[in-house]
Design an enzyme around this catalytic site. Structure first.
Site, PDB file in Angstrom:
ATOM      1  N   CYS A 183      -3.709  -1.046  -2.032  1.00  0.00           N
ATOM      2  CA  CYS A 183      -3.999   0.362  -2.278  1.00  0.00           C
ATOM      3  C   CYS A 183      -4.993   0.492  -3.440  1.00  0.00           C
ATOM      4  CB  CYS A 183      -2.692   1.067  -2.632  1.00  0.00           C
ATOM      5  SG  CYS A 183      -2.892   2.794  -3.068  1.00  0.00           S
ATOM      6  N   ASN A 184      -6.088   1.182  -3.189  1.00  0.00           N
ATOM      7  CA  ASN A 184      -7.096   1.362  -4.250  1.00  0.00           C
ATOM      8  C   ASN A 184      -6.546   2.154  -5.420  1.00  0.00           C
ATOM      9  OD1 ASN A 184     -10.181   0.710  -3.242  1.00  0.00           O
ATOM     10  ND2 ASN A 184      -8.751   1.041  -1.579  1.00  0.00           N
ATOM     11  N   THR A 185      -5.759   3.198  -5.106  1.00  0.00           N
ATOM     12  CA  THR A 185      -5.230   4.044  -6.173  1.00  0.00           C
ATOM     13  C   THR A 185      -4.284   3.226  -7.064  1.00  0.00           C
ATOM     14  OG1 THR A 185      -5.386   5.912  -4.647  1.00  0.00           O
ATOM     15  CG2 THR A 185      -4.103   6.251  -6.644  1.00  0.00           C
ATOM     16  N   CYS A 192     -11.109   3.304  -0.771  1.00  0.00           N
ATOM     17  CA  CYS A 192      -9.794   3.776  -0.329  1.00  0.00           C
ATOM     18  C   CYS A 192      -9.462   3.028   0.959  1.00  0.00           C
ATOM     19  CB  CYS A 192      -9.855   5.285  -0.080  1.00  0.00           C
ATOM     20  SG  CYS A 192      -8.372   5.935   0.708  1.00  0.00           S
ATOM     21  N   THR A 193      -8.207   2.652   1.089  1.00  0.00           N
ATOM     22  CA  THR A 193      -7.778   1.859   2.253  1.00  0.00           C
ATOM     23  C   THR A 193      -8.179   2.469   3.593  1.00  0.00           C
ATOM     24  OG1 THR A 193      -5.691   3.048   2.006  1.00  0.00           O
ATOM     25  CG2 THR A 193      -5.748   0.762   1.244  1.00  0.00           C
ATOM     26  N   HIS A 194      -8.178   3.796   3.647  1.00  0.00           N
ATOM     27  CA  HIS A 194      -8.417   4.461   4.937  1.00  0.00           C
ATOM     28  C   HIS A 194      -9.894   4.524   5.335  1.00  0.00           C
ATOM     29  CE1 HIS A 194      -4.340   5.662   4.178  1.00  0.00           C
ATOM     30  NE2 HIS A 194      -4.285   6.444   5.237  1.00  0.00           N
ATOM     31  N   ASP A 205       0.862  -1.184   0.000  1.00  0.00           N
ATOM     32  CA  ASP A 205       0.000   0.000   0.000  1.00  0.00           C
ATOM     33  C   ASP A 205       0.896   1.232   0.000  1.00  0.00           C
ATOM     34  OD1 ASP A 205      -2.349   1.620   0.284  1.00  0.00           O
ATOM     35  OD2 ASP A 205      -1.876   1.866   2.398  1.00  0.00           O
ATOM     36  N   SER A 206       0.292   2.384  -0.225  1.00  0.00           N
ATOM     37  CA  SER A 206       1.057   3.628  -0.176  1.00  0.00           C
ATOM     38  C   SER A 206       1.539   3.917   1.245  1.00  0.00           C
ATOM     39  CB  SER A 206       0.178   4.777  -0.669  1.00  0.00           C
ATOM     40  OG  SER A 206      -1.022   4.820   0.068  1.00  0.00           O
ATOM     41  N   TYR A 210      -0.620   8.534  -2.413  1.00  0.00           N
ATOM     42  CA  TYR A 210      -0.664   8.258  -3.851  1.00  0.00           C
ATOM     43  C   TYR A 210      -1.896   8.919  -4.498  1.00  0.00           C
ATOM     44  CZ  TYR A 210       2.739   4.324  -3.715  1.00  0.00           C
ATOM     45  OH  TYR A 210       3.850   3.531  -3.599  1.00  0.00           O
ATOM     46  N   GLY A 211      -2.860   9.292  -3.627  1.00  0.00           N
ATOM     47  CA  GLY A 211      -4.209   9.617  -4.079  1.00  0.00           C
ATOM     48  C   GLY A 211      -4.397  10.700  -5.111  1.00  0.00           C
ATOM     49  N   GLU A 239      -5.409   9.810   9.164  1.00  0.00           N
ATOM     50  CA  GLU A 239      -4.012   9.801   9.633  1.00  0.00           C
ATOM     51  C   GLU A 239      -3.876  10.597  10.932  1.00  0.00           C
ATOM     52  OE1 GLU A 239      -0.909   9.191   7.284  1.00  0.00           O
ATOM     53  OE2 GLU A 239      -2.241   7.764   6.311  1.00  0.00           O
TER      54      GLU A 239
END
Ligand code: DGL
Length: 276
Positions: A84-86, A195-197, A21-22, A53-54, A163
């Site tokens: 990572c989705n991006t 998105c991962t978050h 992932d990023s 990365y977004g 974050e």
């Protein structure tokens, strides 16, 4: 389609699964894989030096992803999960073409789950700007079912809010209400957390979208797909020795370790710095 693994001499069923992932967010996927496949070992790479990365271009994301795949391959991974989705949206196709290892991303599993879940045939997608711009989720859903209407919304402020640890903060609720206004109006009954978050914001998203909207977290589907691929290739880990997962990051290993411990509830013994 996944390549046949047995032709690769240095890789066997006891080799680890690579996940990248990023940054930290991909641990949402790791958590599910560990729950679903407790005998498997994971090598995780978080590109903490270059996150986020977004909002980056496809060219940049492909270059970064290629480098990380190279690093994971040195750890003899038997398959790779692009958490990572991006990176899944922008680089997965290229990575799969270039590699004989099975490489899966999070877009396909999330889209499939959403297409199966929607009753009103209206699916919302929230993601980073680059993921939304790529149109990857929308294209995948339409491929599965042309009658489904797709509504996308980039939510770039969500990553920094997560974050910052503001998972249930009033500011996060305010930002979410603003971002989700149009999606609410559109009448979607299913919302992909692209998105991962975003799975960490489930409480906020539930309260803004209301209880009738189903939130799709692709991590569970991804773990199920990993299992299917390993079974198909007879690559489920057979060794029953105690496991220790490996964590690699491109910057600030101590910071990552602290957050990852909190996130995974322990089990993060060492985090290694790996320059990119
Ligand atoms: N991992 C990214 C994703 O899932 C979110 C964080 C970033 O922008 O790098 O799209």
């Amino acid at each position: 389609m996944p390549a046949v693994l047995s032709v690769m001499p240095t890789i066997d069923a006891n080799s680890p699964i690579g996940v990248f992932d990023s940054g930290l967010g991909g641990l949402t996927v790791v958590k599910q894989i560990i729950q679903f496949l407790p005998n498997e070992q994971i090598v995780y790479f978080g590109d903490t030096a270059r996150v986020p990365y977004g909002a980056k271009s496809a060219e940049t994301i492909i270059r970064y992803s290629r480098q990380i795949v190279g690093i994971l391959r040195k750890h003899r991974v038997k398959m790779i999960v692009v958490a990572c989705n991006t990176a899944s949206a922008l680089a997965l196709e290229v990575l799969c073409k270039e590699s004989r290892l099975p490489i899966i991303g999070v877009i396909g599993p999330g889209a499939t789950k959403a297409a199966r879940s929607t009753k009103r045939r209206k699916v919302g997608i929230i993601a980073t700007s680059s993921t939304v711009r790529s149109g990857a989720y929308a294209a995948r859903i339409r491929r599965l079912d042309k009658t489904i209407q797709v509504f996308s919304q980039p939510c770039p402020l969500f990553v920094p809010l997560v974050e910052e640890g503001w998972l249930d903060h009033e500011v996060t609720h305010t930002v979410a209400r603003e971002y989700l206004k149009a999606l609410k109006k559109s009448g979607v009954d299913t919302l992909i957390l692209g998105c991962t978050h975003y799975p960490l914001l489930k409480n906020v998203l539930h309260s803004v979208m209301g209880p009738k909207v189903m939130l799709i977290d692709s991590a569970e589907e991804v773990a199920a797909q990993v299992r299917r691929i390993l079974i198909e290739n007879q690559m489920l880990r057979t060794r029953l020795s105690p496991l220790s997962h490996k964590f690699l990051v491109s910057d600030e290993p101590q910071n990552f370790k602290r957050l990852a411990q909190r996130f995974l509830g322990g089990g993060v013994k060492e985090v290694h710095l790996c320059h990119v």
